[in-house]
Structure formats: C-alpha cells, structure tokens
Design a protein around this motif. Sequence first.
Motif, PDB file in Angstrom:
ATOM      1  N   HIS A 163      23.629  20.068 -15.299  1.00 50.47           N
ATOM      2  CA  HIS A 163      23.140  19.660 -13.983  1.00 50.47           C
ATOM      3  C   HIS A 163      21.911  18.759 -14.077  1.00 50.47           C
ATOM      4  O   HIS A 163      21.563  18.084 -13.104  1.00 50.47           O
ATOM      5  CB  HIS A 163      22.803  20.892 -13.140  1.00 50.47           C
ATOM      6  CG  HIS A 163      23.980  21.781 -12.886  1.00 50.47           C
ATOM      7  ND1 HIS A 163      24.257  22.892 -13.654  1.00 50.47           N
ATOM      8  CD2 HIS A 163      24.972  21.703 -11.968  1.00 50.47           C
ATOM      9  CE1 HIS A 163      25.361  23.471 -13.209  1.00 50.47           C
ATOM     10  NE2 HIS A 163      25.813  22.777 -12.189  1.00 50.47           N
ATOM     11  N   LEU A 164      21.255  18.752 -15.233  1.00 55.65           N
ATOM     12  CA  LEU A 164      20.048  17.946 -15.400  1.00 55.65           C
ATOM     13  C   LEU A 164      20.281  16.721 -16.278  1.00 55.65           C
ATOM     14  O   LEU A 164      19.420  15.841 -16.347  1.00 55.65           O
ATOM     15  CB  LEU A 164      18.935  18.799 -16.020  1.00 55.65           C
ATOM     16  CG  LEU A 164      18.526  20.054 -15.242  1.00 55.65           C
ATOM     17  CD1 LEU A 164      17.487  20.844 -16.028  1.00 55.65           C
ATOM     18  CD2 LEU A 164      17.996  19.684 -13.867  1.00 55.65           C
ATOM     19  N   ALA A 165      21.428  16.667 -16.941  1.00 60.61           N
ATOM     20  CA  ALA A 165      21.669  15.610 -17.924  1.00 60.61           C
ATOM     21  C   ALA A 165      21.628  14.215 -17.302  1.00 60.61           C
ATOM     22  O   ALA A 165      21.137  13.266 -17.922  1.00 60.61           O
ATOM     23  CB  ALA A 165      23.008  15.841 -18.618  1.00 60.61           C
ATOM     24  N   ALA A 166      22.128  14.078 -16.078  1.00 62.78           N
ATOM     25  CA  ALA A 166      22.137  12.757 -15.442  1.00 62.78           C
ATOM     26  C   ALA A 166      20.716  12.235 -15.252  1.00 62.78           C
ATOM     27  O   ALA A 166      20.454  11.034 -15.407  1.00 62.78           O
ATOM     28  CB  ALA A 166      22.866  12.821 -14.105  1.00 62.78           C
ATOM     29  N   GLY A 167      19.782  13.122 -14.937  1.00 70.00           N
ATOM     30  CA  GLY A 167      18.389  12.709 -14.799  1.00 70.00           C
ATOM     31  C   GLY A 167      17.801  12.244 -16.115  1.00 70.00           C
ATOM     32  O   GLY A 167      17.014  11.287 -16.154  1.00 70.00           O
ATOM     33  N   TYR A 168      18.184  12.902 -17.204  1.00 73.03           N
ATOM     34  CA  TYR A 168      17.702  12.478 -18.521  1.00 73.03           C
ATOM     35  C   TYR A 168      18.268  11.100 -18.872  1.00 73.03           C
ATOM     36  O   TYR A 168      17.571  10.262 -19.457  1.00 73.03           O
ATOM     37  CB  TYR A 168      18.107  13.485 -19.597  1.00 73.03           C
ATOM     38  CG  TYR A 168      17.654  14.901 -19.336  1.00 73.03           C
ATOM     39  CD1 TYR A 168      16.527  15.172 -18.566  1.00 73.03           C
ATOM     40  CD2 TYR A 168      18.357  15.979 -19.864  1.00 73.03           C
ATOM     41  CE1 TYR A 168      16.120  16.477 -18.327  1.00 73.03           C
ATOM     42  CE2 TYR A 168      17.955  17.285 -19.632  1.00 73.03           C
ATOM     43  CZ  TYR A 168      16.842  17.529 -18.860  1.00 73.03           C
ATOM     44  OH  TYR A 168      16.439  18.820 -18.626  1.00 73.03           O
ATOM     45  N   GLU A 169      19.519  10.877 -18.521  1.00 72.80           N
ATOM     46  CA  GLU A 169      20.124   9.571 -18.795  1.00 72.80           C
ATOM     47  C   GLU A 169      19.411   8.469 -18.020  1.00 72.80           C
ATOM     48  O   GLU A 169      19.192   7.369 -18.539  1.00 72.80           O
ATOM     49  CB  GLU A 169      21.609   9.596 -18.436  1.00 72.80           C
ATOM     50  CG  GLU A 169      22.455  10.470 -19.342  1.00 72.80           C
ATOM     51  CD  GLU A 169      23.928  10.394 -18.998  1.00 72.80           C
ATOM     52  OE1 GLU A 169      24.373   9.335 -18.503  1.00 72.80           O
ATOM     53  OE2 GLU A 169      24.642  11.386 -19.213  1.00 72.80           O
ATOM     54  N   THR A 170      19.044   8.756 -16.786  1.00 71.58           N
ATOM     55  CA  THR A 170      18.318   7.771 -15.978  1.00 71.58           C
ATOM     56  C   THR A 170      16.963   7.459 -16.590  1.00 71.58           C
ATOM     57  O   THR A 170      16.555   6.291 -16.680  1.00 71.58           O
ATOM     58  CB  THR A 170      18.140   8.291 -14.542  1.00 71.58           C
ATOM     59  OG1 THR A 170      19.422   8.534 -13.961  1.00 71.58           O
ATOM     60  CG2 THR A 170      17.383   7.284 -13.691  1.00 71.58           C
ATOM     61  N   ALA A 171      16.258   8.500 -17.038  1.00 69.00           N
ATOM     62  CA  ALA A 171      14.955   8.290 -17.676  1.00 69.00           C
ATOM     63  C   ALA A 171      15.103   7.487 -18.962  1.00 69.00           C
ATOM     64  O   ALA A 171      14.274   6.618 -19.269  1.00 69.00           O
ATOM     65  CB  ALA A 171      14.292   9.636 -17.958  1.00 69.00           C
ATOM     66  N   ALA A 172      16.163   7.756 -19.714  1.00 72.75           N
ATOM     67  CA  ALA A 172      16.392   7.026 -20.961  1.00 72.75           C
ATOM     68  C   ALA A 172      16.727   5.565 -20.701  1.00 72.75           C
ATOM     69  O   ALA A 172      16.359   4.680 -21.482  1.00 72.75           O
ATOM     70  CB  ALA A 172      17.516   7.690 -21.752  1.00 72.75           C
ATOM     71  N   ALA A 173      17.415   5.299 -19.601  1.00 72.20           N
ATOM     72  CA  ALA A 173      17.802   3.924 -19.288  1.00 72.20           C
ATOM     73  C   ALA A 173      16.594   3.049 -18.987  1.00 72.20           C
ATOM     74  O   ALA A 173      16.633   1.829 -19.198  1.00 72.20           O
ATOM     75  CB  ALA A 173      18.764   3.908 -18.102  1.00 72.20           C
ATOM     76  N   ASP A 174      15.515   3.651 -18.516  1.00 74.51           N
ATOM     77  CA  ASP A 174      14.323   2.869 -18.187  1.00 74.51           C
ATOM     78  C   ASP A 174      13.737   2.169 -19.403  1.00 74.51           C
ATOM     79  O   ASP A 174      13.098   1.125 -19.274  1.00 74.51           O
ATOM     80  CB  ASP A 174      13.258   3.772 -17.551  1.00 74.51           C
ATOM     81  CG  ASP A 174      13.601   4.149 -16.122  1.00 74.51           C
ATOM     82  OD1 ASP A 174      14.457   3.463 -15.524  1.00 74.51           O
ATOM     83  OD2 ASP A 174      13.017   5.119 -15.603  1.00 74.51           O
ATOM     84  N   ASN A 175      13.925   2.747 -20.601  1.00 73.13           N
ATOM     85  CA  ASN A 175      13.413   2.091 -21.808  1.00 73.13           C
ATOM     86  C   ASN A 175      14.537   1.751 -22.786  1.00 73.13           C
ATOM     87  O   ASN A 175      14.308   1.616 -23.980  1.00 73.13           O
ATOM     88  CB  ASN A 175      12.336   2.954 -22.486  1.00 73.13           C
ATOM     89  CG  ASN A 175      12.771   4.387 -22.672  1.00 73.13           C
ATOM     90  OD1 ASN A 175      13.816   4.653 -23.261  1.00 73.13           O
ATOM     91  ND2 ASN A 175      11.970   5.322 -22.169  1.00 73.13           N
ATOM     92  N   LEU A 176      15.757   1.621 -22.246  1.00 69.91           N
ATOM     93  CA  LEU A 176      16.923   1.175 -23.028  1.00 69.91           C
ATOM     94  C   LEU A 176      17.197   2.081 -24.222  1.00 69.91           C
ATOM     95  O   LEU A 176      17.577   1.623 -25.295  1.00 69.91           O
ATOM     96  CB  LEU A 176      16.737  -0.274 -23.496  1.00 69.91           C
ATOM     97  CG  LEU A 176      16.463  -1.306 -22.398  1.00 69.91           C
ATOM     98  CD1 LEU A 176      16.319  -2.693 -22.998  1.00 69.91           C
ATOM     99  CD2 LEU A 176      17.567  -1.292 -21.349  1.00 69.91           C
TER     100      LEU A 176
END
Length: 203
Positions: free
Chosen positions: A153-166
């Motif tokens: 349920h939290l993984a999508a938020g981690y992916e979004t945070a990771a996308a900010d710095n590629l």
Amino acid sequence: RAQFIDEVAAGDGAGPAAAAAQVDAAIDRWVYYAGWSDKIAQIAGSANPVAGPYFNFSVPEPTGVVAVLAPQHSPLLGLVSVLAPVIVTGNTAVVVASQRLPLPAVTLTEVLATSDLPGGVVNLLTGRTAELAPVLAAHADVNAIDLCGADPHLAAGYETAAADNLKRVLRAPHQPQDWTHQPDPHRILAFTETKTVWHPTGM
C-alpha cells in the motif's frame, strides 16, 4: 551455522530441520550468485557490429548505491536472495532488515564484517520499514532501490519519491515470493547499467 538455525527457528516458528534447510539454502544462494561475478559481463555484454573503423563494446557496470528493503517473512534466505545480486556486480547496499525478524540480518552483518567483503559494501539499518523507506527512496545519493520488503500500500509512494531523482526501482512483487525457488540472473541485471565504448581500430 547453528546460530543462524536457532534464530530462524525462533523467528519463523520453524522446526530445527526446516530452519536448517533454510540456512543451507541461503548458503547455496551465496554460492549461486558468487558464480555469476565473472560471467555476467559475458551474458549481458556484447561486441557490437558497426559501420566504421571501430571496435564497439557494451558492458554492464554497477549502478552504485542500492537501497534494499529486505523481505519481511524470510529473514535469512529472502535477505540473501535480494542482497547477493546487488553486491555481486560491485554495487554497495544499504539494507533495511526485516522489521518483524531482524536478528538473522544482524548476525549476517557480523559474519560479513569478518569475511573478505570490503568495509562499507553492506550497510544494515534496523527499524520500521515504513519510516526508513521514504528517506532512502528520496535520497539523491542512492542510485537504485529494491522495494521487495515494502508494504504494497506504500510502494507507489516510494516509487514517486524515487522518480524525483531518477532512481532505478525494482518494484515490490504482487504476490508473496517463494525464496526456495531457483533464482535467475535477472535480479542482478536490475542493478546494472550498460556502458558502450567505441575504440578506433587504427588505419
């Protein structure tokens, strides 16, 4: 070995025989991935045909610093299965141990500290995964993250945070994984990048 068996048995509630089988499988998993250290370049690399007086090579190289969220329900075999493919190609790892069963991970780092592994290659964090994961996902000095042990349920938020710095992301599995299955090299390749080199052949 006996200490790992005791810790796995105490944490998983497995009997001594089942715990011993998990420890033996974890040892075999180290051997399996270590065997790829001098082969992955031949499998994933290539000599590329080009129209010109050049040699052209593509070779895999390490991504850099990889954050690893260890599986929550397999504190030793699962941990080894996600850690070994990260470091076999030359990456360094920041590992968040299983929140439920961290003791085998702590013991493993004690083993690694007295092995031939260079200092700083494996760095262990213990604590709440939900608190540590967002920091690692957003950290600019972390080059990739394995979300294997993340709350779905939290993984999508981690992916979004990771996308900010590629940041490179290996997504959390949709179904619980059976870590006793035979591994494959795809997890190694998830944390490599391909470098292509052009070299003149001369006149």
